[in-house]
Design a protein around this motif. Structure first.
Motif, short mmCIF file in Angstrom:
data_model
loop_
_atom_site.label_atom_id
_atom_site.label_comp_id
_atom_site.label_asym_id
_atom_site.label_seq_id
_atom_site.Cartn_x
_atom_site.Cartn_y
_atom_site.Cartn_z
N PRO A 1 0.37 -1.23 -0.56
CA PRO A 1 0.14 -0.30 -0.36
C PRO A 1 0.45 0.95 0.07
N ALA A 2 0.25 2.49 -0.38
CA ALA A 2 1.07 3.97 -0.01
C ALA A 2 1.48 3.85 1.35
N TYR A 3 2.85 4.51 1.25
CA TYR A 3 3.22 4.56 2.79
C TYR A 3 2.70 6.04 3.14
N SER A 4 3.18 6.55 1.87
CA SER A 4 3.11 8.31 2.26
C SER A 4 2.84 9.47 1.18
N ASN A 5 1.47 9.61 0.83
CA ASN A 5 1.43 10.73 -0.02
C ASN A 5 2.16 11.59 -0.55
N LEU A 6 3.48 11.86 0.21
CA LEU A 6 4.41 13.21 -0.28
C LEU A 6 5.82 13.44 1.07
N PHE A 7 6.76 12.24 0.76
CA PHE A 7 7.38 12.54 2.05
C PHE A 7 9.07 12.02 0.51
N VAL A 8 9.60 11.94 1.15
CA VAL A 8 11.17 12.18 1.11
C VAL A 8 11.97 10.24 1.27
N LYS A 9 11.91 9.55 0.31
CA LYS A 9 12.67 8.36 -0.40
C LYS A 9 14.16 8.25 0.03
N SER A 10 14.55 6.90 0.94
CA SER A 10 16.00 7.51 0.91
C SER A 10 16.08 6.28 0.33
N ASN A 11 17.36 6.12 -0.34
CA ASN A 11 18.05 4.69 -0.96
C ASN A 11 19.40 5.02 -0.74
N MET A 12 20.26 4.00 -1.74
CA MET A 12 21.28 4.39 -1.79
C MET A 12 21.91 5.61 -2.84
N SER A 13 21.18 5.79 -3.34
CA SER A 13 21.40 7.36 -3.97
C SER A 13 20.98 7.85 -3.67
N GLY A 14 20.30 8.62 -2.50
CA GLY A 14 20.08 10.06 -1.35
C GLY A 14 19.20 9.72 -1.29
N GLU A 15 17.95 11.43 -1.62
CA GLU A 15 17.25 10.93 -0.76
C GLU A 15 15.75 12.22 -2.04
N PHE A 16 14.18 11.42 -2.41
CA PHE A 16 13.68 12.27 -3.28
C PHE A 16 12.90 12.35 -2.88
N THR A 17 12.25 13.31 -3.25
CA THR A 17 11.06 13.59 -2.78
C THR A 17 10.30 12.99 -3.72
N VAL A 18 8.67 12.31 -3.45
CA VAL A 18 8.03 11.31 -3.84
C VAL A 18 5.97 12.36 -3.15
N ALA A 19 5.18 12.46 -4.49
CA ALA A 19 4.21 13.25 -4.52
C ALA A 19 3.44 11.87 -5.07
N ASN A 20 2.76 11.55 -4.12
CA ASN A 20 1.36 10.86 -5.34
C ASN A 20 1.04 11.39 -6.45
N PRO A 21 1.24 11.09 -7.62
CA PRO A 21 0.53 11.65 -8.83
C PRO A 21 -0.79 11.84 -9.13
N TYR A 22 -1.47 10.46 -8.41
CA TYR A 22 -2.44 10.07 -8.64
C TYR A 22 -3.38 11.54 -7.69
N LEU A 23 -3.20 11.44 -6.66
CA LEU A 23 -3.39 12.52 -5.57
C LEU A 23 -3.15 13.97 -5.70
N VAL A 24 -2.12 14.16 -6.34
CA VAL A 24 -1.91 15.91 -6.93
C VAL A 24 -2.69 15.74 -7.99
N ALA A 25 -3.01 14.98 -8.68
CA ALA A 25 -3.90 15.11 -10.09
C ALA A 25 -5.31 14.99 -9.63
N GLU A 26 -5.94 14.29 -8.74
CA GLU A 26 -7.32 14.31 -8.24
C GLU A 26 -7.44 15.85 -7.79
N LEU A 27 -6.48 16.19 -6.98
CA LEU A 27 -6.77 17.44 -6.32
C LEU A 27 -6.95 18.50 -7.14
N LYS A 28 -6.20 18.60 -8.00
CA LYS A 28 -5.80 19.74 -8.92
C LYS A 28 -7.31 19.63 -9.86
#
Length: 942
Positions: free
Chosen positions: A766-793
């Motif tokens: 399941p989705a962990y969050s709808n807006l968060f910073v994902k960390s892995n070995m490549s660094g940190e990346f902002t992740v926004a749920n595009p489906y939610l953003v489109a819905e709210l727009k």
């Protein structure tokens, strides 16, 4: 000791001029924000005055501390200061005031940018330094072309905004790679408010990758725009293959392909489908390089992987193109070891290795040596340690007593740390122990942070291998007896009714004094301890021995003694045979239509994917004879899926619903049907696997039919749904007629990394969050749920205040009242979902799968009763395994801007001097899980 020299701050205005820093302006701005929320009299209250003073001090402290180790003078930009003010308000819990401040910033931005304003503000006469030190004018026209290409087809991306941000960060004498970095940073800074900017940032990163790779392959500086790549690939690709062969990295056999034909099949436009996280992950960890200079472009990477898997095909070029198109379209993705090594001189392409460790020093250290050899080339390991005798057992050779299995687990743990998969990711291993082993209580404590460090394994995963009889004793309130395996040698190979009968007989023998080492405990007490330690340390996981064996197609030829690193592989092992599995995953989202899954497209994908996985077995580089022997005899593969949560979003199905459970059922049924059909087709073309005769397949028992074997062994104490939609009678007849090419064909792995590459949600999570910073070995990346953003727009609800609200509520919608209830339900996050829904959906999938699935369980408010109910439910619903238990931390993400936190941008080594707000840490690690949502330790399967 000399006193620290005070930091002198200079503010860079938006027009490029500078002025001395004045802290009173911060106090005024914060006071205005309080007045806007609490009324005109708020400024006179002691509370607000004190808060303003405190918050101003925090901002000044943050700004000065960031430069303390570098210089006594420091310049900051206005936006940087405002980001610190917003961060301070959020950290102080003044959410409403922070919202007012955000609105104030928006209004000021609009006031500075009139509606009729157009064009790009250019800085005059800036020069750029090339790598060789020569200087040339900043080529703004080329920047405009690159930015326009990056924004092409992205209606929400403003290229002039990116260009203005970039030029604002440039300075006279800036290095070329810093200009490229500034472009990427400018685009990624807008991801939190518009997910499309992730694609723009990716395309800008691609421009610098093209410069690096083309220059390295052709031996001279070269650049190419996206439009020029269709022609550029025709000369680049053959030379790239030659470069890799000359460097000793690529298999010389690749040079015998028709390289011009393959180059003509490359689709440069596929590069436009990468998100920033996707491409940065490829750059950091997958693209081939010489002395850290990449010479492999993304589409060349996919084609190289495809060529490696097509080496033994009759028409190699046609098959390579077919495989390439599947990979580059993201319809299917091979596992990480395959992506790392396909087409190279050491093509170790398999994902998972399962071993059984023998009960003597030679067997134990042979097992540890094999771990090192298998891990070296990116394999994930599952070790069955149950045969090793326990504490107090007699050692005949010395007439002494055994110290048990734990000291050897410590050595295995340290070996995994030392052999870190070629430096590209950490070595990873999981130790399995059956619940009746005399050392099981010590085994439960291996991951604790207290106690004797010599008997702790902080880097090794652990899992309980639980027989049905134990849980039946728990439910009956009975006792449980622990044995040393050297005195009950056949228990290791028994399951179901046969295990129960032998176990009871051994208990009777212990009562008669015929067994030397044993211990009696209350079954429920041991179960409670297992769950308590699972919550406290995240280990050992709970996996079910009998379900794995009773439904195994290969029960005629051995026993499943453990699962693998990620609990989705269930294959037989012996001391002589190391089970091997080759993995890949279907991307559900890539097969969606408005009406659901495209059945024909899915069938085509699965058929090709199974062929690719089967090819892996023949071209694979085996590091141990035990693994080669097993893989050639049984030929197991594991086809899984990813993007399940995204598919639910696209279909507008809440995860917590019967409709989601039905979709889990129907989607897995289609994958199962087509995977079995594809393996049977291959058997007709290439021959059956050698141990087919006697298997469940050969008796017309498909995975859906094996449910009856489990139900019978448990006397009906199973909750399973046996409904189906497809013509399974016809498929049974086909399997009986043509046989199977592979002993096993399905397993759902975590897809931790390959789902990042495809830009979709991980596996069945399941989705962990709808807006968060994902960390892995490549660094940190902002992740926004595009489906939610489109819905709210679409509903007119997406604005800067909504972004602020999402940050404040950690990407969870439940506390944002202005979001409609149906939207909150659809985009509910992992910890809002009753974990029983996860179990029910997994149960529906499991009935179609001949192996297992990596199933994480989320629990917002764990309790002993809730854990007991959840894991007994997983057992009763017929699951074979479970993976991590994730429980929610009491801490929350810092409420600052996410702007500027995306990735370390390892593609370029020097940071460009632009104003970057303080970074937000990744979403909090779940307590009890000891594993972040994106943990490199858990990527060994995919």
């Amino acid at each position: 000791m000399a006193a620290e020299q005070p930091i002198e701050l200079t503010v860079i205005r938006r027009d490029g001029s500078s002025t001395p820093f004045d802290a009173t302006k911060i106090s005024v701005a914060v006071t205005k924000a309080f007045l806007a929320v609490e009324g005109a009299d708020a400024g006179a209250t002691h509370r607000v005055r004190d808060l303003v003073t405190d918050l101003t001090g925090r901002v000044v402290g943050a700004l000065t501390s960031r430069g303390r180790h570098h210089t006594a003078r420091r310049s900051v930009q206005v936006e940087d200061i405002q980001d610190q003010v917003e961060l301070a308000l959020m950290r102080a819990g003044e959410h409403q005031v922070a919202r007012a401040y955000v609105l104030y910033r928006e209004e000021r931005t609009k006031a500075r940018t009139p509606a009729n304003a157009a064009g790009v503000t250019e800085k005059p006469a800036l020069t750029v330094r090339a790598a060789d030190g020569t200087a040339s004018p900043l080529d703004v026209d080329r920047l405009r072309v690159i930015v326009a290409e990056a924004a092409a087809g992205l209606d929400a991306v403003d290229p002039e905004l990116i260009l203005n941000e970039t030029l604002g960060a440039c300075y006279d004498g800036i290095a070329q790679h810093e200009v490229e970095l500034a472009l990427v940073m400018a685009a990624r800074g807008f991801v939190e408010t518009e997910p499309q900017y992730s694609f723009a940032a990716s395309r800008l990163l691609l421009d610098q990758i093209r410069r690096e790779a083309l220059g390295r392959v052709h031996g001279e500086p070269r650049q190419a725009s996206q439009a020029e790549m269709a022609e550029a690939y025709t000369t680049y690709f053959p030379q790239y293959i030659r470069t890799g062969i000359e460097a000793g990295q690529l298999d010389p056999e690749l040079g015998t392909f028709d390289l011009e034909r393959l180059a003509a099949a490359i689709r440069p436009e596929a590069d436009l489908d990468f998100t920033f996280l996707s491409l940065q992950t490829l750059y950091d960890r997958y693209l081939l390089h010489l002395d850290k200079v990449r010479y492999e472009l993304p589409q060349a990477f996919f084609l190289r992987v495809a060529m490696g898997m097509a080496l033994r095909e009759d028409d190699r070029e046609a098959r390579a193109i077919q495989f390439y198109e599947l990979l580059s379209s993201f319809r299917f993705m091979s596992s990480t070891p395959t992506l790392f090594n396909s087409g190279t001189t050491r093509p170790q392409l398999s994902s998972c290795f399962l071993t059984t460790v023998g009960d003597d020093l030679a067997g134990i250290f042979s097992g540890i040596r094999n771990n090192a050899l298998l891990a070296k080339y990116s394999g994930g390991l599952g070790n069955d340690w149950t045969p090793v005798r326990g504490i107090g057992a007699k050692i005949r050779g010395t007439n002494g007593e055994s110290q048990g299995v734990v000291p050897f687990l410590k050595i295995a743990n340290d070996t995994a740390v030392a052999v870190n998969q070629g430096g590209r990711r950490k070595g990873a291993v999981c130790a399995y122990l059956e619940t009746w082993h005399i050392d099981v209580e010590e085994f439960l404590d291996l991951r604790k942070n207290t106690g004797d460090e010599r008997r702790r394994t902080h880097d090794m995963n652990t899992a309980n291998w639980v027989p049905d009889l134990f849980l039946q004793r728990v439910e009956a309130g009975g006792e449980w007896t622990l044995f040393s395996p050297n005195e009950v040698t056949d228990l290791h190979d028994l399951y179901g009714v046969a295990f129960a009968e032998a176990y009871v007989a051994y208990e009777a023998a212990a009562d008669r004094g015929e067994i030397r080492v044993f211990k009696r405990v209350k079954a429920v007490d041991l179960w409670r301890r297992m769950l308590t330690v699972l919550f406290e340390t995240g280990h050992p996981w709970i996996t079910f021995k009998d379900a794995c064996n009773l439904r195994s197609p290969q029960q005629h030829d051995g026993v499943v003694h453990s699962s693998n690193l990620c609990t989705e592989i269930t294959l037989n092992t012996t001391v002589e045979e190391t089970a091997v599995c080759n993995l890949g995953s279907v991307n559900l989202v890539a097969h969606l239509t408005a009406d659901g899954l495209d059945a024909e497209l899915l069938r085509d994908t699965v058929k090709t994917a199974v062929r690719m996985l089967d090819n892996v077995i023949d071209v694979n580089f085996y590091t141990t004879p035990e693994s080669e022997r097993a893989n050639q005899r049984h030929r197991p593969v594991g086809l899984g899926l990813m993007g399940f949560a995204d598919a639910l979003f696209a279909l507008r199905i809440p995860y917590s619903s019967d409709a989601a459970v039905e979709f889990a059922d129907s989607s897995m049924e289609q994958i199962s049907y087509h995977a079995i059909e594809a393996s049977s087709d291959l058997a007709a073309e290439r021959g059956r696997y050698s141990t087919y005769d006697g298997s469940l397949w050969s008796r017309g028992i498909l995975p859906i039919d094996s449910l009856e074997l489990l139900t019978s062994a448990r006397n009906g104490d199973v909750i399973v749904d046996e409904s189906s939609r497809l013509d399974w009678d016809a498929l049974r007849a086909k399997v009986l007629r043509d046989g199977m090419r592979n002993s096993n064909v399905m397993a759902i792995a975590p897809t931790a990394t390959i789902s990042n590459i495809c830009g979709v949600s991980q596996s069945i999570e399941p989705a962990y969050s709808n807006l968060f910073v994902k960390s892995n070995m490549s660094g940190e990346f902002t992740v926004a749920n595009p489906y939610l953003v489109a819905e709210l727009k679409a509903r007119g609800l997406w604005d800067q205040v909504m972004v602020s609200d999402l940050k404040y509520h950690d990407g969870v919608l439940a506390g944002i009242e202005r979001i409609p209830a149906d939207v909150r339900e659809l985009y509910a996050t992992a910890f809002e979902i009753d974990p029983q829904w996860l179990v029910k959906a997994a149960s529906r999938r499991q009935k179609w799968i001949d192996q297992a699935q990596s199933l994480n369980l989320y629990m917002a408010k764990p309790s002993g009763r809730a854990l007991d109910e959840l894991y007994r439910s997983a057992w009763r619903y017929g699951l074979k395994t479970t993976y991590y238990l994730r429980s929610q931390s009491a801490t929350h993400v810092e409420k600052s801007t996410l702007k500027g936190t995306d990735g370390r941008l390892n593609a370029v080594p020097v940071a460009v001097p632009v104003a970057v707000p303080v970074a937000v840490p990744a979403m909090p690690e779940p307590t009890g899980a000891v594993c972040s949502i994106e943990d490199p330790d858990c990527e060994a399967c995919q």
